[in-house]
Motif scaffolding. Structure first.
Motif, PDB file in Angstrom:
ATOM      1  N   HIS A   1       0.871  -1.173   0.000  1.00  0.00           N
ATOM      2  CA  HIS A   1       0.000   0.000   0.000  1.00  0.00           C
ATOM      3  C   HIS A   1       0.905   1.219   0.000  1.00  0.00           C
ATOM      4  CE1 HIS A   1      -2.478   3.275   1.794  1.00  0.00           C
ATOM      5  NE2 HIS A   1      -3.368   2.779   0.963  1.00  0.00           N
ATOM      6  N   LEU A   2       0.766   2.051  -1.033  1.00  0.00           N
ATOM      7  CA  LEU A   2       1.610   3.242  -1.158  1.00  0.00           C
ATOM      8  C   LEU A   2       0.745   4.484  -1.011  1.00  0.00           C
ATOM      9  CD1 LEU A   2       4.504   3.789  -3.609  1.00  0.00           C
ATOM     10  CD2 LEU A   2       2.762   5.573  -3.368  1.00  0.00           C
ATOM     11  N   ASP A   3       1.182   5.378  -0.143  1.00  0.00           N
ATOM     12  CA  ASP A   3       0.430   6.593   0.169  1.00  0.00           C
ATOM     13  C   ASP A   3       1.391   7.775   0.113  1.00  0.00           C
ATOM     14  OD1 ASP A   3      -1.623   8.245   0.883  1.00  0.00           O
ATOM     15  OD2 ASP A   3      -1.838   7.506   2.925  1.00  0.00           O
ATOM     16  N   MET A   4       1.099   8.733  -0.748  1.00  0.00           N
ATOM     17  CA  MET A   4       1.949   9.918  -0.847  1.00  0.00           C
ATOM     18  C   MET A   4       1.849  10.745   0.439  1.00  0.00           C
ATOM     19  SD  MET A   4       3.244   9.378  -3.782  1.00  0.00           S
ATOM     20  CE  MET A   4       4.183  10.910  -3.897  1.00  0.00           C
ATOM     21  N   ASP A   5       2.946  11.359   0.811  1.00  0.00           N
ATOM     22  CA  ASP A   5       2.993  12.143   2.047  1.00  0.00           C
ATOM     23  C   ASP A   5       2.491  13.567   1.803  1.00  0.00           C
ATOM     24  OD1 ASP A   5       4.176   9.987   3.423  1.00  0.00           O
ATOM     25  OD2 ASP A   5       6.171  10.573   2.743  1.00  0.00           O
ATOM     26  N   ALA A   6       1.358  13.903   2.467  1.00  0.00           N
ATOM     27  CA  ALA A   6       0.777  15.254   2.355  1.00  0.00           C
ATOM     28  C   ALA A   6       0.796  15.699   0.891  1.00  0.00           C
ATOM     29  CB  ALA A   6       1.535  16.235   3.247  1.00  0.00           C
ATOM     30  N   PHE A   7       0.200  14.895   0.028  1.00  0.00           N
ATOM     31  CA  PHE A   7       0.401  15.001  -1.419  1.00  0.00           C
ATOM     32  C   PHE A   7       0.168  16.403  -1.975  1.00  0.00           C
ATOM     33  CE2 PHE A   7      -1.414  14.069  -5.790  1.00  0.00           C
ATOM     34  CZ  PHE A   7      -0.178  13.934  -6.388  1.00  0.00           C
TER      35      PHE A   7
ATOM     36  N   ALA B   1       9.359  -2.074  -2.877  1.00  0.00           N
ATOM     37  CA  ALA B   1       8.859  -0.887  -2.176  1.00  0.00           C
ATOM     38  C   ALA B   1       9.905   0.218  -2.192  1.00  0.00           C
ATOM     39  CB  ALA B   1       8.479  -1.247  -0.744  1.00  0.00           C
ATOM     40  N   SER B   2      11.161  -0.153  -1.960  1.00  0.00           N
ATOM     41  CA  SER B   2      12.252   0.831  -1.980  1.00  0.00           C
ATOM     42  C   SER B   2      12.412   1.434  -3.372  1.00  0.00           C
ATOM     43  CB  SER B   2      13.551   0.163  -1.535  1.00  0.00           C
ATOM     44  OG  SER B   2      14.622   1.090  -1.573  1.00  0.00           O
ATOM     45  N   TYR B   3      12.302   0.585  -4.385  1.00  0.00           N
ATOM     46  CA  TYR B   3      12.400   1.057  -5.769  1.00  0.00           C
ATOM     47  C   TYR B   3      11.318   2.096  -6.054  1.00  0.00           C
ATOM     48  CZ  TYR B   3      11.912   0.947 -10.867  1.00  0.00           C
ATOM     49  OH  TYR B   3      11.802   1.303 -12.189  1.00  0.00           O
ATOM     50  N   LEU B   4      10.090   1.812  -5.641  1.00  0.00           N
ATOM     51  CA  LEU B   4       8.991   2.745  -5.862  1.00  0.00           C
ATOM     52  C   LEU B   4       9.251   4.084  -5.172  1.00  0.00           C
ATOM     53  CD1 LEU B   4       6.041   0.235  -5.399  1.00  0.00           C
ATOM     54  CD2 LEU B   4       6.526   1.497  -7.508  1.00  0.00           C
ATOM     55  N   GLN B   5       9.675   4.026  -3.922  1.00  0.00           N
ATOM     56  CA  GLN B   5       9.932   5.256  -3.178  1.00  0.00           C
ATOM     57  C   GLN B   5      11.020   6.093  -3.840  1.00  0.00           C
ATOM     58  OE1 GLN B   5      10.500   3.394   0.799  1.00  0.00           O
ATOM     59  NE2 GLN B   5       8.945   4.846   1.499  1.00  0.00           N
ATOM     60  N   GLN B   6      12.102   5.434  -4.249  1.00  0.00           N
ATOM     61  CA  GLN B   6      13.226   6.157  -4.837  1.00  0.00           C
ATOM     62  C   GLN B   6      12.888   6.712  -6.216  1.00  0.00           C
ATOM     63  OE1 GLN B   6      15.849   7.023  -3.071  1.00  0.00           O
ATOM     64  NE2 GLN B   6      14.934   5.876  -1.353  1.00  0.00           N
ATOM     65  N   ARG B   7      12.174   5.929  -7.025  1.00  0.00           N
ATOM     66  CA  ARG B   7      11.794   6.408  -8.355  1.00  0.00           C
ATOM     67  C   ARG B   7      10.870   7.617  -8.261  1.00  0.00           C
ATOM     68  NH1 ARG B   7      11.304   3.649 -13.058  1.00  0.00           N
ATOM     69  NH2 ARG B   7      10.381   5.627 -13.751  1.00  0.00           N
ATOM     70  N   ILE B   8       9.887   7.539  -7.367  1.00  0.00           N
ATOM     71  CA  ILE B   8       8.949   8.653  -7.200  1.00  0.00           C
ATOM     72  C   ILE B   8       9.686   9.896  -6.716  1.00  0.00           C
ATOM     73  CG2 ILE B   8       6.980   9.476  -5.843  1.00  0.00           C
ATOM     74  CD1 ILE B   8       5.921   6.563  -5.975  1.00  0.00           C
ATOM     75  N   LEU B   9      10.596   9.713  -5.770  1.00  0.00           N
ATOM     76  CA  LEU B   9      11.361  10.853  -5.254  1.00  0.00           C
ATOM     77  C   LEU B   9      12.216  11.470  -6.357  1.00  0.00           C
ATOM     78  CD1 LEU B   9      12.323  12.617  -2.904  1.00  0.00           C
ATOM     79  CD2 LEU B   9      14.049  10.866  -2.415  1.00  0.00           C
ATOM     80  N   LYS B  10      12.877  10.632  -7.129  1.00  0.00           N
ATOM     81  CA  LYS B  10      13.774  11.120  -8.183  1.00  0.00           C
ATOM     82  C   LYS B  10      13.008  11.850  -9.279  1.00  0.00           C
ATOM     83  CE  LYS B  10      17.214   9.543 -11.562  1.00  0.00           C
ATOM     84  NZ  LYS B  10      17.935   8.375 -12.123  1.00  0.00           N
ATOM     85  N   GLU B  11      11.856  11.316  -9.686  1.00  0.00           N
ATOM     86  CA  GLU B  11      11.151  11.865 -10.830  1.00  0.00           C
ATOM     87  C   GLU B  11      10.166  12.970 -10.496  1.00  0.00           C
ATOM     88  OE1 GLU B  11       9.681   9.275 -13.762  1.00  0.00           O
ATOM     89  OE2 GLU B  11      11.395   7.911 -13.674  1.00  0.00           O
ATOM     90  N   THR B  12       9.726  13.029  -9.252  1.00  0.00           N
ATOM     91  CA  THR B  12       8.744  14.056  -8.885  1.00  0.00           C
ATOM     92  C   THR B  12       9.204  14.960  -7.758  1.00  0.00           C
ATOM     93  OG1 THR B  12       7.566  12.759  -7.197  1.00  0.00           O
ATOM     94  CG2 THR B  12       6.909  12.419  -9.500  1.00  0.00           C
ATOM     95  N   GLY B  13      10.210  14.530  -6.999  1.00  0.00           N
ATOM     96  CA  GLY B  13      10.620  15.306  -5.841  1.00  0.00           C
ATOM     97  C   GLY B  13       9.720  15.109  -4.641  1.00  0.00           C
ATOM     98  N   LEU B  14       8.837  14.119  -4.707  1.00  0.00           N
ATOM     99  CA  LEU B  14       7.866  13.870  -3.640  1.00  0.00           C
ATOM    100  C   LEU B  14       8.199  12.593  -2.889  1.00  0.00           C
ATOM    101  CD1 LEU B  14       4.633  14.614  -5.697  1.00  0.00           C
ATOM    102  CD2 LEU B  14       5.730  16.152  -4.070  1.00  0.00           C
ATOM    103  N   THR B  15       7.819  12.542  -1.622  1.00  0.00           N
ATOM    104  CA  THR B  15       8.034  11.343  -0.817  1.00  0.00           C
ATOM    105  C   THR B  15       6.714  10.605  -0.616  1.00  0.00           C
ATOM    106  OG1 THR B  15       7.692  12.448   1.318  1.00  0.00           O
ATOM    107  CG2 THR B  15       9.938  12.453   0.406  1.00  0.00           C
ATOM    108  N   CYS B  16       6.846   9.323  -0.318  1.00  0.00           N
ATOM    109  CA  CYS B  16       5.674   8.502  -0.040  1.00  0.00           C
ATOM    110  C   CYS B  16       6.025   7.504   1.053  1.00  0.00           C
ATOM    111  CB  CYS B  16       5.204   7.771  -1.290  1.00  0.00           C
ATOM    112  SG  CYS B  16       6.411   6.605  -1.960  1.00  0.00           S
ATOM    113  N   SER B  17       5.003   6.943   1.657  1.00  0.00           N
ATOM    114  CA  SER B  17       5.180   5.912   2.671  1.00  0.00           C
ATOM    115  C   SER B  17       4.545   4.628   2.168  1.00  0.00           C
ATOM    116  CB  SER B  17       4.527   6.338   3.995  1.00  0.00           C
ATOM    117  OG  SER B  17       5.153   7.513   4.488  1.00  0.00           O
TER     118      SER B  17
END
Length: 375
Positions: free
Chosen positions: A18-24, A141-157
């Motif tokens: 389950h992936l949830d963006m932080d304060a999206f 899960a780590s791959y998803l977090q890192q890819r999202i951070l790299k491509e959007t600048g956003l974090t997720c849990s």
């Protein structure tokens, strides 16, 4: 018999994230304007400029320290947050939707079994994944977090478990930018101290009813008198008991793009005039356009359907040069196709219908990746 004897056999062989963006929404606004990171940011219409009206869409973590959360009246932010810190920003759903599409493209690189819950939240069944059999669920899960951070600048849990319920609890437990894994042998211990009021589906009214039955803790719940409990809570109670034992058999349902959108009607009194037929076609096309706009879709093919009083049915279709989401285009095509059926109007029309196919998600088509980029 114990409570557990009444419940279905658990299924623990799945791997679900389950992936949830932080304060999206707030985080997207901070990317657009980094100075907002130093403020207590509330995404909502400023009630001071809106006759006291407004509901908080979300807030950043700085604002949450003052007890300001989503779905609260916007006036609560004015009451709780010092004036020199508070900043209101109007929601920009067009941008949020675009970023969400970008994130969902990343999901699809990992698995086709993606169930979207909201712009900022999704379940992924990675029991079978696209990145290789050597990848663990934690790797994915780590791959998803890192890819999202790299491509959007956003974090997720992310929460990782064998079912959707526990995976969601895991992502909430780890916020922000955290990762929690709940294995089958850990579920009972994890749930033991988890507040019942935070179980999905337990709102204020349900919590009050549980308290009326002297149920306050997880231990109280799993030792209830099963007959009395199910009599009073019925299906909702049965589902709640399953969750209390770490059971959730719901599959991750992949979101599929609908193949067509349409509207048709059968008339008690046959239609004999083009004026009335075209009036109905206009209503249908407006409704179709509203559906497409709501889901941010376009369609390229218009299908016209007609049935006369002798129950002869015919369909015609026409493909537009470009995909559209405007009822004007659909209506023009439908009227052109209607013009081919003068005989049917003379006999009397019992059914008219319009539908559109070749559905496209136009925001993904037009999106330029990456939308944001960090170095």
């Amino acid at each position: 018999m114990t409570v557990q004897d009444w419940l279905p056999k658990n299924k623990t062989d799945r791997k679900i994230i389950h992936l949830d963006m932080d304060a999206f929404y707030a985080s997207v606004e901070e990317l657009k304007n980094p100075q907002l990171k130093q403020k207590a940011l509330v995404v909502a219409h400023d009630p001071r400029k809106n006759n006291g009206h407004g509901v908080i869409t979300t807030s950043n973590y700085r604002a949450r320290k003052y007890g300001v959360f989503s779905a609260m009246p916007a006036t609560k932010a004015i009451e709780n947050i010092p004036k020199n810190e508070l900043v209101f920003v109007k929601p920009d759903f067009k941008t949020y939707r675009k970023v969400s599409k970008q994130i969902h493209c990343i999901f699809q690189e990992v698995t086709d079994l993606v169930e979207t819950v909201a712009f900022d939240e999704a379940y992924l069944d990675v029991t079978q994944n696209k990145l290789g059999t050597d990848k663990t669920t934690i790797d994915l899960a780590s791959y998803l977090q890192q890819r999202i951070l790299k491509e959007t600048g956003l974090t997720c849990s992310v929460g990782i478990s064998y079912n959707k319920f526990l995976a969601k609890l895991g992502s909430e437990y780890a916020k922000p930018f955290g990762r929690t894994i709940i294995l089958p042998e850990m579920a009972t211990e994890f749930l033991k101290d988890y507040p019942i009021n935070q179980f999905p589906g337990v709102g204020k009214k349900t919590l009050m009813r549980l308290h009326e039955h002297d149920i306050y803790t997880h231990e109280d719940l799993i030792t209830v008198n099963i007959h009395d409990f199910l009599r009073d809570f019925k299906r909702a109670g049965y589902d709640l008991l399953q969750r209390a034992f770490g059971i959730d058999l719901r599959p991750v349902k992949a979101n599929r793009l609908r193949k067509s959108y349409g509207k048709e009607s059968t008339f008690l009194e046959p239609i004999h005039t083009k004026t009335k037929a075209k009036r109905m076609l206009k209503l249908y096309c407006d409704e179709i356009q509203n559906q497409l706009t709501t889901e941010n879709l376009k369609a390229q093919t218009v299908v016209f359907k007609i049935r006369d009083s002798q129950f002869n049915t015919a369909t015609r279709r026409q493909t537009l040069a470009q995909a559209q989401d405007q009822s004007t285009y659909f209506y023009q095509v439908a009227c052109q196709l209607l013009d081919e059926f003068d005989t049917e109007l003379t006999v009397g029309v019992r059914l008219l219908g319009v539908s559109v196919t070749n559905i496209l998600d136009f925001e993904i088509q037009s999106m330029s990746l990456p939308l944001f980029q960090t170095r």
